[in-house]
Scaffold this motif. Structure first.
Motif, mmCIF file in Angstrom:
data_model
loop_
_atom_site.group_PDB
_atom_site.id
_atom_site.type_symbol
_atom_site.label_atom_id
_atom_site.label_comp_id
_atom_site.label_asym_id
_atom_site.label_seq_id
_atom_site.Cartn_x
_atom_site.Cartn_y
_atom_site.Cartn_z
ATOM 1 N N GLN A 118 -12.018 57.505 7.916
ATOM 2 C CA GLN A 118 -12.398 56.451 6.983
ATOM 3 C C GLN A 118 -12.017 55.076 7.531
ATOM 4 O O GLN A 118 -12.754 54.091 7.347
ATOM 5 C CB GLN A 118 -11.733 56.689 5.630
ATOM 6 C CG GLN A 118 -12.226 57.933 4.910
ATOM 7 C CD GLN A 118 -11.426 58.232 3.658
ATOM 8 O OE1 GLN A 118 -10.208 58.096 3.640
ATOM 9 N NE2 GLN A 118 -12.106 58.655 2.603
ATOM 10 N N ASP A 121 -14.352 54.243 10.540
ATOM 11 C CA ASP A 121 -15.737 54.064 10.104
ATOM 12 C C ASP A 121 -16.012 52.618 9.674
ATOM 13 O O ASP A 121 -17.167 52.181 9.644
ATOM 14 C CB ASP A 121 -16.039 55.017 8.944
ATOM 15 C CG ASP A 121 -17.530 55.184 8.695
ATOM 16 O OD1 ASP A 121 -18.313 55.098 9.668
ATOM 17 O OD2 ASP A 121 -17.915 55.417 7.539
ATOM 18 N N ASP A 505 -7.121 57.151 -0.218
ATOM 19 C CA ASP A 505 -8.098 56.557 0.677
ATOM 20 C C ASP A 505 -7.505 55.299 1.288
ATOM 21 O O ASP A 505 -6.703 54.599 0.639
ATOM 22 C CB ASP A 505 -9.376 56.200 -0.088
ATOM 23 C CG ASP A 505 -10.116 57.437 -0.577
ATOM 24 O OD1 ASP A 505 -9.904 58.522 0.005
ATOM 25 O OD2 ASP A 505 -10.890 57.315 -1.550
#
Length: 573
Positions: A118, A121, A505
């Motif tokens: 994540q 990215d 996250d």
């Protein structure tokens, strides 16, 4: 014509390594079966592996005397056959990632792969962390975070190649097929190595491939996000390129070595290649030896320094030498501080490894040891395994989560090739009985050993998934999970499983945000309470969801934290 009446029947030649393997295994299995305690690895052995470990010595004793006279195929499988078979297996593994393990990262190591994907990215080496959350970094991501002491940005302390390759693969296909695809590449490289090593001995080639494809450890780990499948496949590709030689072969080996060294931990690939590089020196190939020494010095220097680049985005400006100090801070304690349970950990680790491989592997490896002692390619393969076991035994005997013994995963190709060499030794004495032993134990590996292990993997994953979903249903801003180590419990899962449920996250957009209780102090708890509603997840709730064999009802520190939330008026069910 001379009569044979009354002559004694000719006894079949013994397969001596079977008895020896059984005698080596019996005391270890007996000790593991009768030991009590809350060691997590002991819990895994006794709940997942013990039935296989108890049956294996008995099978080896019986097959030593009554192995069936079966035969392996005379013709070696072609590259096309291996490729098609491995692709089919890869598709099944992708399905298994959902059906068996729910496509859920059970361990912190697995979570950090998804976390880093994540981060990368977004085109960053670390995810920016708002000032108000910096003191909470260690509670939001309680393990494996680079520079966790109030960073300005977050990324894992692992090297990036595994996450980067998985991220690149995710752009073209479901990432659950990334590790299964590596299994395919590893199989093709292994076939090339087996043909090079065994020549026209097609049965030895078959044994090598059978041991590879029937490793439950290899198959189940390929359903996860662990970097270990990458280590196994890249090591096999490296060795195939290394032995092929020539300008392109050595250039390819060095390029693969760069990727493999940066996969997730620096030392894994370096320990694998070192014996083969020394092997060049013993053969008098000074130029190649110097080439590889220079290349790997440069590779190691790059990856040792890489965290400095990422650390610049994680608050490293306060530290004069973040990469160097971090490296030394990690390595020196590992070398100097001894774990009193080292021997127990390693015994259990090796039992797990044996249980999760083809049941014929142990006697085949025992038979291969004399071959390795005589030199040749078997010597650096076996030496690499031995020095790696010594290193992890001294530095990191406890593997935590894992299916089988994942720290030996990079050497699964070496084990398969050594198994082929061990087969040659046994087949020279009793070819049909050796084939029969390999075939029968391989069938028993497929049914029932492998289904048993895979069912246990699913049963272990199920409560983890239930707990994750339970936390997600909390109607609050934050959830504090009891990760404080228990004072006493018979369930060794506890200390690490609760921590592994704390995940976030990188951009902190998931709700509710999860926090590890052991990383919160009173001031942090009060500050958290002022920012929103707080729910808690304690051990009794986890127990109801399938965790624990003997869970304590309460713990003073966590109870005090919960009472503080209640007093501050932010506690929500």
């Amino acid at each position: 014509m001379q009569t044979m009446i009354g002559a004694p029947k000719r006894q079949p030649k013994p397969l001596g390594s079977l008895d020896l393997a059984a005698l080596m295994l019996l005391p270890l299995v007996a000790r593991a079966a009768t030991t009590t305690g809350n060691l997590f690895t002991l819990y895994q052995v006794q709940t997942q592996d013990i039935a296989i470990l108890l049956a294996l010595p008995v099978l080896l004793f019986i097959l030593q005397r009554f192995a069936p006279a079966w035969r392996l195929p005379d013709r070696a499988p072609s590259v096309r056959v291996v490729l098609v078979a491995s692709v089919i297996i890869a598709l099944v593994l992708g399905w298994g990632a959902y059906a068996l393990l729910f496509d859920f990262p059970i361990s912190g190591d697995e979570r950090m792969v998804v976390f880093d994907m994540q981060v990368y990215d977004k085109g960053r080496l670390a995810a920016p962390l708002a000032p108000q959350w910096r003191p909470f970094a260690g509670a939001l991501v309680p393990a494996f975070l680079l520079n966790a002491e109030s960073p300005t940005a977050m990324v894992s302390g692992y090297l990036p190649v595994n996450a980067l390759l998985r991220l690149a693969f995710s752009k073209i296909a479901d990432p659950v097929f990334y590790n299964p695809a590596l299994v395919v590449f590893g199989a093709v490289a292994l076939l090339d190595l087996a043909k090079r090593l065994f020549g026209a001995d097609n049965r030895a080639i078959w044994v090598t491939l059978i041991v590879y494809f029937t490793s439950s450890q290899m198959l189940v780990n390929a359903m996860t996000t662990y970097a270990m499948t990458g280590h196994m496949a890249l090591n096999l590709i490296w060795l195939a390129a290394f032995l092929r030689g020539g300008r392109w072969g050595h250039a390819g080996a060095i390029a693969i070595g760069f990727l493999a060294t940066g996969l997730h931990q620096l030392v894994f690939h370096l320990f694998f290649v070192a014996p083969f590089i020394v092997w060049h020196l013993r053969l008098g190939r000074w130029r190649l030896w110097l080439l590889y020494c220079a290349a790997y010095c440069a590779i190691a220097a790059w990856w040792i320094g890489f965290p400095l680049i990422a650390a610049l985005q994680t608050g490293a400006s306060a530290h004069p030498d973040p990469s160097g100090s971090r490296f030394l801070d990690k390595v020196i304690p590992l070398l100097l501080v001894r774990d009193p349970l080292t021997l127990s950990w390693m015994m259990l680790n090796m039992l797990r490894f044996v249980a999760w491989q083809n049941l014929a592997l142990l006697p085949l490896i025992v038979a291969a040891v004399p071959v390795a002692r005589r030199g040749g390619l078997a010597a650096p393969m076996l030496l690499g395994i031995a020095i790696w076991l010594l290193f992890v035994g001294f530095t990191l005997p406890y593997q935590g989560h894992g299916w089988g013994y994942r720290y030996l995963h990079p050497y699964l190709g070496s084990f398969a090739l050594l198994a082929g060499l061990g087969y040659q030794q046994l087949a020279a004495k009793a070819p049909q009985r050796t084939d029969g032993m390999v075939i029968l134990l391989s069938v028993l590996t497929l049914v029932p050993a492998m289904p048993i292990l895979m069912l246990h993997a699913r049963w272990f994953a199920e409560p983890q998934v239930r707990l994750d979903r339970f936390i997600s249903t909390k109607q609050s801003d934050f959830v504090v999970i009891n990760t404080d180590p228990p004072r006493s419990t018979s369930d060794g899962r506890w200390a690490i499983s609760a921590v592994d449920q704390v995940g976030t996250d990188p951009d902190l957009t998931n709700r509710p945000l999860r926090f590890a209780s052991h990383a919160l102090n009173r001031e942090m708890a009060v500050a958290l309470c002022r920012r929103g509603a707080v729910s808690v997840v304690d051990w009794p709730e986890m127990h109801k969801l399938g965790f624990g064999l003997n869970v304590i009802g309460s713990e003073r520190r966590f109870d005090a934290l919960q009472n503080l939330f209640r007093t501050e008026g932010c506690l929500k069910p």
